[in-house]
Design an enzyme around this catalytic site. Structure first.
Site, PDB file in Angstrom:
ATOM      1  N   SER A   1       0.621  -1.197   0.420  1.00 56.25           N
ATOM      2  CA  SER A   1      -0.180   0.347  -0.068  1.00 56.25           C
ATOM      3  C   SER A   1       1.219   1.605  -0.354  1.00 56.25           C
ATOM      4  CB  SER A   1      -0.606   0.180   1.295  1.00 56.25           C
ATOM      5  OG  SER A   1      -1.776   0.779   0.998  1.00 56.25           O
TER       6      SER A   1
ATOM      7  N   ASP B   1      -5.631  -3.698  -1.987  1.00 60.78           N
ATOM      8  CA  ASP B   1      -4.854  -3.092  -0.845  1.00 60.78           C
ATOM      9  C   ASP B   1      -4.157  -4.521  -1.104  1.00 60.78           C
ATOM     10  OD1 ASP B   1      -3.114  -2.101   1.111  1.00 60.78           O
ATOM     11  OD2 ASP B   1      -4.166  -0.279   1.066  1.00 60.78           O
TER      12      ASP B   1
END
Length: 263
Positions: free
Chosen positions: A41, A155
């Site tokens: 991320s 993510d």
């Protein structure tokens, strides 16, 4: 420290991940060589810019100047799977990484995403850096998922908030992990949603503890109280990263010295 360095695992945490910049600044000032970087991320985003050779002072300036309006572009078409399209983030990344592949970077990089359909961890080490970073950063329900390599990706923090194992698989250097996850809430919960979020955070904390225990050094800057969208607190977040890295520096230097002695 000659040619002996470390491998870095930079974790997820949205705006809290700006603390990674401060950690990198301290390592650079101390002359610690980074041999490779794995990121999830925001950790993949900072890691990619660092691996591309973007100066750390430039990264700090960028962090302190960025506002939500620079990264938020709402997707008004239903069924996209997220409320933010991600085009503004793409444009920002292209400013520094335009058309770069992993092979073009100055350091080996790996980014972690999650296959939304299978729940599998997906690690990128080749291809377009921008596309891989966008996939790693696509917070479910917030950013529109990224279609890449025949998968629907979101993510990487869902399955690997701090990618220690990925970093270890990139080389035999001592692994330094940086976690910028949230603090658990205390006091009363005002809604069922807050109870759910607390439960998810508890689950992630246990997973991170188990995975991070295999890292040689585990750094956790004191950023947990910052909300995930507080980009306006960039200067504070970067400083928290520096503070935590200075505290961990003796341990890192000791590890490198031991490795030198063995060699």
């Amino acid at each position: 420290m000659d040619d002996i360095g470390i491998g870095l695992a930079l974790g997820a945490g949205a705006a809290r991940g700006l603390a990674h910049i401060g950690v990198l600044q301290v390592l650079d000032k101390a002359g610690i060589k980074v041999q490779h970087v794995a990121g999830t991320s925001i950790g993949s985003l900072i890691g990619a810019l660092f691996a591309a050779g973007i100066p750390l002072h430039t990264l700090e300036q960028l962090a302190c100047s960025i506002k939500l309006k620079h990264v938020v572009d709402f997707a008004f078409v239903p069924g996209k799977g997220g409320v933010i399209q991600g085009q503004k983030v793409r444009e920002l990344l292209n400013t520094f990484l335009r058309e770069k592949t992993f092979a073009d970077l100055q350091l080996p990089l790996a980014t972690v995403a999650t296959d939304l359909l299978t729940g599998e961890e997906v690690v990128f080490r080749e291809g377009s850096v921008v596309e891989a970073v966008l996939a790693s950063c696509a917070i479910p329900g917030v950013f529109v998922p990224v279609r890449l390599a025949g998968r629907i990706l979101v993510d990487g923090g869902l399955v690997d908030r701090v990618p220690v194992r990925v970093a270890q698989e990139m080389g035999d250097a001592p692994t330094v992990a940086v976690d910028v996850g949230p603090s658990l809430r205390t006091g009363h919960f005002r809604s069922p949603a807050e109870v759910t979020m607390q439960a998810i955070d508890i689950m992630q904390e246990e997973i991170v503890r188990l995975k991070a225990s295999t890292a040689d050094v585990f750094i956790r800057p004191e950023v947990g109280e910052f909300a995930a969208v507080r980009f306006d607190k960039a200067a504070d977040l970067v400083q928290r990263g520096r503070d935590a890295a200075w505290q961990a520096l003796p341990q890192i230097e000791s590890l490198i010295q031991k490795r030198k002695d063995l060699d």
